[in-house]
Design an enzyme around this catalytic site. Structure first.
Site, mmCIF file in Angstrom:
data_model
loop_
_atom_site.group_PDB
_atom_site.id
_atom_site.type_symbol
_atom_site.label_atom_id
_atom_site.label_comp_id
_atom_site.label_asym_id
_atom_site.label_seq_id
_atom_site.Cartn_x
_atom_site.Cartn_y
_atom_site.Cartn_z
ATOM 1 N N ASN A 42 -37.744 -15.387 7.459
ATOM 2 C CA ASN A 42 -37.466 -14.389 6.424
ATOM 3 C C ASN A 42 -36.328 -13.445 6.776
ATOM 4 O OD1 ASN A 42 -39.176 -15.099 4.272
ATOM 5 N ND2 ASN A 42 -40.927 -14.435 5.486
ATOM 6 N N HIS A 49 -47.165 -18.680 10.804
ATOM 7 C CA HIS A 49 -46.547 -18.543 9.491
ATOM 8 C C HIS A 49 -46.312 -19.930 8.901
ATOM 9 C CE1 HIS A 49 -42.833 -17.182 6.968
ATOM 10 N NE2 HIS A 49 -43.918 -17.301 6.225
ATOM 11 N N GLU A 80 -44.048 -21.452 11.753
ATOM 12 C CA GLU A 80 -43.358 -20.478 12.602
ATOM 13 C C GLU A 80 -44.447 -19.795 13.443
ATOM 14 O OE1 GLU A 80 -39.652 -17.411 11.780
ATOM 15 O OE2 GLU A 80 -41.325 -17.438 10.363
ATOM 16 N N SER A 137 -45.893 -13.127 6.797
ATOM 17 C CA SER A 137 -44.508 -13.593 6.764
ATOM 18 C C SER A 137 -43.535 -12.532 7.260
ATOM 19 C CB SER A 137 -44.131 -14.000 5.329
ATOM 20 O OG SER A 137 -44.343 -12.920 4.434
#
Length: 296
Positions: free
Chosen positions: A189, A139, A151, A118
């Site tokens: 993130n 991800h 992702e 991540s």
């Protein structure tokens, strides 16, 4: 890409294995612990049962999905026939580096090597292999069987062919892949963690309480879950790790983790996984109860 190897049978690994098996792929779920594999398979079966109960799939679909999964405790053996290997181990570069060395040495030359990281650099991971063009980030979001987004992160050397294959494979899982480039935190993130960190700072500085902060974001910003509850769900240790990656990667103090978060993780209050974070979690209960530490 029919033969899929997934390394790590924890929350993300078993979820990834679940969706690939559900969509007809042959999946090898790999973990060094037999007990962890048993737990992972039990979670997959429970989640498939939930899908059957909601009439998302049939009982026959469940049986077929479980039949598509085999387990293995040796990484080298588990990846030897793979078209795609997805590493979903602990968010620690040194651990991932060793796993990728083994993947690279034992997976077929044509295999794509993916990581579910991540936050850790895909370029940095790819540099540990002899096939950086075939290394990519996938991800997945938690819970994997439910969340639509993947992702897809291109490292500096990731080829167009590798990216196209992974984008196509993701779509065949009824997911929505979004291609992004390899910079700290990627997109998800890089945006999410500073928000969570600010929510923790708001609590730390006495701006408002746990419930109040989460209520503002749920009702005011239409978030299905408040940032403090979401942090508990992700794992406060994971949030801290990602913030440290952002802080180190950008060298910008705005990404520095809140001291309250650091103290909570140090003390072992990591959220749902430990039974307490900003909220206290009781097995079998769905009530959202603020931790005694933060009650007024």
């Amino acid at each position: 890409m029919n033969n899929i190897s997934v390394i790590g049978s924890g929350t993300m690994g078993n979820g990834i294995a679940h969706v690939f098996a559900q969509f007809g792929h042959q999946v090898t779920l790999i973990d060094i612990s037999e007990k962890a594999l048993e737990k992972g398979l039990a979670t997959i079966e429970k989640n498939l049962d939930r899908q059957v109960a909601k009439e998302k799939i049939t009982a026959e679909d469940k049986k077929a999905a479980l039949g598509n999964i085999t387990t293995q405790t040796d990484v080298a053996t588990g990846v030897k026939n793979a078209d795609l290997v997805i590493e979903a181990a602990t968010e620690n570069f040194e651990i991932k580096k060793q796993i990728f060395h083994t993947m690279d040495e034992n997976a077929p030359a044509k295999a794509i090597l993916a990581t579910n990281t991540s936050s850790i650099s895909i370029t940095k991971i790819a540099a540990e292999t002899k096939r950086p063009g075939q290394v990519i980030g996938m991800h997945f979001m938690n819970p994997v069987p439910v969340m639509k987004l993947i992702e897809v992160i291109r490292g500096y050397a990731t080829t167009d062919e590798t990216t196209a294959k992974v984008m196509e494979a993701s779509k065949k899982l009824s997911k929505i892949p979004v291609e992004v480039n390899d910079y700290p935190g990627f997109v998800a993130n890089r945006i999410l963690m500073p928000m969570i960190n600010e929510a923790i700072y708001s609590l730390f500085e006495g701006v408002a309480g746990v419930e109040e902060i989460d209520t503002v974001m749920k009702l005011g910003m239409a978030h299905p879950m408040g940032p403090l509850q979401l942090a508990d769900f992700i794992g406060l240790d994971v949030c801290l790790s990602i913030l440290n990656v952002l802080h180190e990667g950008f060298g910008n103090p705005k990404y520095a983790p809140c001291p309250l978060l650091v103290n909570m993780v140090t003390a072992g209050y990591k959220g749902v996984k430990t039974g307490e974070g900003f909220y206290k979690y009781t097995p079998g209960s769905k009530d959202l109860v603020v931790s005694e530490m933060f009650k007024k």
